[in-house]
Design a protein around this motif. Sequence first.
Motif, PDB file in Angstrom:
ATOM      1  N   SER A  41       0.826  -1.207   0.000  1.00  0.00           N
ATOM      2  CA  SER A  41       0.000   0.000   0.000  1.00  0.00           C
ATOM      3  C   SER A  41       0.863   1.261   0.000  1.00  0.00           C
ATOM      4  N   GLU A  42       2.053   1.180   0.590  1.00  0.00           N
ATOM      5  CA  GLU A  42       2.982   2.322   0.548  1.00  0.00           C
ATOM      6  C   GLU A  42       3.422   2.572  -0.895  1.00  0.00           C
ATOM      7  N   VAL A  43       3.712   1.499  -1.626  1.00  0.00           N
ATOM      8  CA  VAL A  43       4.084   1.618  -3.045  1.00  0.00           C
ATOM      9  C   VAL A  43       2.912   2.227  -3.820  1.00  0.00           C
ATOM     10  N   ALA A  44       1.707   1.737  -3.573  1.00  0.00           N
ATOM     11  CA  ALA A  44       0.512   2.203  -4.289  1.00  0.00           C
ATOM     12  C   ALA A  44       0.211   3.678  -4.010  1.00  0.00           C
ATOM     13  N   SER A  45       0.623   4.160  -2.841  1.00  0.00           N
ATOM     14  CA  SER A  45       0.346   5.553  -2.478  1.00  0.00           C
ATOM     15  C   SER A  45       1.163   6.539  -3.310  1.00  0.00           C
ATOM     16  N   GLY A  46       2.267   6.051  -3.910  1.00  0.00           N
ATOM     17  CA  GLY A  46       3.104   6.933  -4.723  1.00  0.00           C
ATOM     18  C   GLY A  46       4.007   7.840  -3.900  1.00  0.00           C
ATOM     19  N   SER A  47       4.095   7.592  -2.597  1.00  0.00           N
ATOM     20  CA  SER A  47       4.941   8.418  -1.726  1.00  0.00           C
ATOM     21  C   SER A  47       6.418   8.202  -2.068  1.00  0.00           C
ATOM     22  N   GLU A  54       9.522   0.314  -4.016  1.00  0.00           N
ATOM     23  CA  GLU A  54       9.328  -0.272  -5.340  1.00  0.00           C
ATOM     24  C   GLU A  54      10.665  -0.489  -6.055  1.00  0.00           C
ATOM     25  N   GLY A  55      11.624   0.395  -5.801  1.00  0.00           N
ATOM     26  CA  GLY A  55      12.950   0.243  -6.385  1.00  0.00           C
ATOM     27  C   GLY A  55      13.609  -1.079  -5.989  1.00  0.00           C
ATOM     28  N   PHE A  56      13.298  -1.548  -4.795  1.00  0.00           N
ATOM     29  CA  PHE A  56      13.840  -2.835  -4.333  1.00  0.00           C
ATOM     30  C   PHE A  56      12.976  -3.999  -4.814  1.00  0.00           C
ATOM     31  N   THR A  57      11.658  -3.887  -4.586  1.00  0.00           N
ATOM     32  CA  THR A  57      10.775  -5.019  -4.896  1.00  0.00           C
ATOM     33  C   THR A  57      10.674  -5.293  -6.391  1.00  0.00           C
TER      34      THR A  57
END
Length: 190
Positions: A41-47, A54-57
Amino acid sequence: MKKLFLIIGAPGSGKTTDAELIAKQCSDTIVHYSTGDLLRSEVASGSERGKLIEGFTSKGNLVPLDIVVETIVTAIKNAPKDVILIDGYPRSVEQMASLDKVLKSQNDVALKSVIEVDVSELVARERVLGRARGADDNVEVFNNRMQVYKTPLKEIQDFYSQMGILKRINGERKIEKIVEEMQDFIKSKI
């Protein structure tokens, strides 16, 4: 002050289902998160933190410990309820130590208890292989996941026992009994 309960247990112990049921039954006071969901959800938030994660996952790499802990602590502080259940954390001594350090450095979140849903390896194996939901539900993957869980377990149990906050619950009973005991215990601590 937010009250935090960590729920740990072997793969197949039922910890996620138990936490989901309790949060659903007590939706006016309790919220439930899983670590993976928080990161997604942190990735989805675009923060900015989401972009970092996202750079790691996106490359299949593990998210660094400090980012995982920061994400969890932020979610706890922003939780819409005062009682938070997080299942599947900590998974390592490093995760445990890092969260402990962060919690000791602030005053708005109190770790009330670490609840271990205790099942034998045989029961865990039967449950995981019996549900066989996906490609990761096979003997080899189960054995690896079990080893990853068991390796730091004694140290995690000892750490939280010394703090006087480890609660072990027999996870080899009917789910209603497990959830009832866990829910009563949580209510006794809030």
